[in-house]
Design an enzyme around this catalytic site. Structure first.
Site, PDB file in Angstrom:
ATOM      1  N   LYS A  69       0.685  -1.218   0.050  1.00  0.00           N
ATOM      2  CA  LYS A  69       0.137  -0.106  -0.057  1.00  0.00           C
ATOM      3  C   LYS A  69       0.736   1.241  -0.062  1.00  0.00           C
ATOM      4  CE  LYS A  69      -4.122  -1.657   2.420  1.00  0.00           C
ATOM      5  NZ  LYS A  69      -5.148  -1.544   3.579  1.00  0.00           N
ATOM      6  N   ASP A 105      -9.457   3.324   2.636  1.00  0.00           N
ATOM      7  CA  ASP A 105      -9.753   2.633   3.657  1.00  0.00           C
ATOM      8  C   ASP A 105     -10.357   3.693   4.886  1.00  0.00           C
ATOM      9  OD1 ASP A 105      -8.765   0.120   3.074  1.00  0.00           O
ATOM     10  OD2 ASP A 105      -6.604   0.930   3.506  1.00  0.00           O
TER      11      ASP A 105
END
Ligand code: ATR
Length: 291
Positions: A69, A105
């Site tokens: 990520k 997220d």
């Protein structure tokens, strides 16, 4: 599948435990979209080539998970502001040959909290953990209106570093994890959010003395497998409102789905797919469940 079937996927290492392929595939199916979503296991040393391969293969979009990520940002053509601040991308969309990076997220977390009727405005929050997932959650808590964020972590330097970054957008304090710090902080903070990996394994010790929890505490654990960690179980026993990580997983996926397709995501279908992945036949084996 046809010659026109569009390809989406997830890149991570490992990736076989991911609930996303089932969740996204069921959503495409439900809306009659001719698309598939596949897991791509990409080793760290292959990340750059894999990302370039997304364009070369005409893949429409991917999710990005651990451990890529953060490092993936430098291979993208454009990264939206929230993802730049958080320093992590979990969603890539290919548009006109360009790789666009997003972070869903943090907003996924926020939506899962709002869905439970929790109002963050003016709350003091205790964030346990200072790793990759903690940053998106801390960002969400401040963006959502928390007036103070207290970050507690085993390694103090990581808590301090995260607090320094997040203080650009709110009032943030850092602590080293200890029983005495929890005792003080639980008196100050109504909302308690676990973002450490403690609780994924049966044998994990409690993060703090759970008898310190009072019924007015709201306890969130971003772990979704198991559905009920020791922390959540103890909080329930003490009458606290609790939230597990299923909502965050579902909403980060729903937001990615919307970015890719422009369609309204079928939330209930996605939730059902996640729950079946966790506890259903052929379900994922723990420990698996944390973004
Ligand atoms: P992720 O990117 O998934 O958040 P991470 O960066 O490895 O993963 O972070 C894991 C978090 O869980 C960290 O806050 C970590 O604490 P440290 O920063 O001290 O490593 C926390 N954690 C993991 N195992 C722990 C343990 N046994 N006790 C306390 N905290 C733990």
């Amino acid at each position: 599948m046809t010659g026109r079937t569009q390809v989406y996927g997830i890149i991570g290492y490992p990736v076989r435990h991911s609930a996303s392929p089932k969740m996204q595939t069921e959503s495409f199916k439900h809306l009659g979209i001719d698309a598939v979503y596949v897991p791509f296991e990409v080793k760290p040393e292959d990340l750059e080539r894999a990302v370039l391969g997304i364009k070369a293969l005409g893949i429409k979009g991917v999710n990005v998970t651990i451990p890529h990520k953060e490092r993936v940002l430098k291979f993208l053509d454009f990264v939206e502001d929230d993802a730049v601040f958080i320093g992590a991308v979990n969603t890539i969309k290919v548009e006109e040959g360009k790789l666009l990076g997003f972070n869903t997220d943090w907003l996924g977390f926020l939506k899962s909290i709002e869905e439970e009727g929790i109002k963050l405005e003016g709350l003091s929050a205790l964030l346990i953990g200072a790793g990759g997932a903690s940053k998106a959650v801390g960002y969400a808590l401040l963006k959502g209106g928390c007036k103070e964020l207290h970050i507690i972590n085993r390694t103090f330097s990581r808590a301090k570093e995260l607090a320094d970054t997040l203080s650009q957008i709110g009032n943030v304090f850092a602590y080293k994890l200890s029983d005495s710090a929890f005792e003080v902080l639980l008196k100050k903070c109504i909302l308690v959010v676990n973002t450490t990996s403690l609780g994924m394994k049966e044998e994990d010790p409690p993060i703090f003395d759970y008898s310190l929890l009072k019924s007015e505490h709201i306890v969130v654990d971003i772990i979704y497998n198991p559905l009920e960690t020791k922390l959540i179980k103890s909080a329930k026993e003490r009458g606290c409102k609790t939230v597990n990580g299923v909502g965050m997983l579902v909403y980060q996926g729903a937001l990615a789905f919307e970015i890719w397709t422009g369609r309204k995501p079928p939330i209930e279908i996605m939730k059902k797919a996640v729950l079946e992945s966790v506890v259903g036949p052929g379900g994922l084996e723990p420990p698996t469940g944390r973004l």
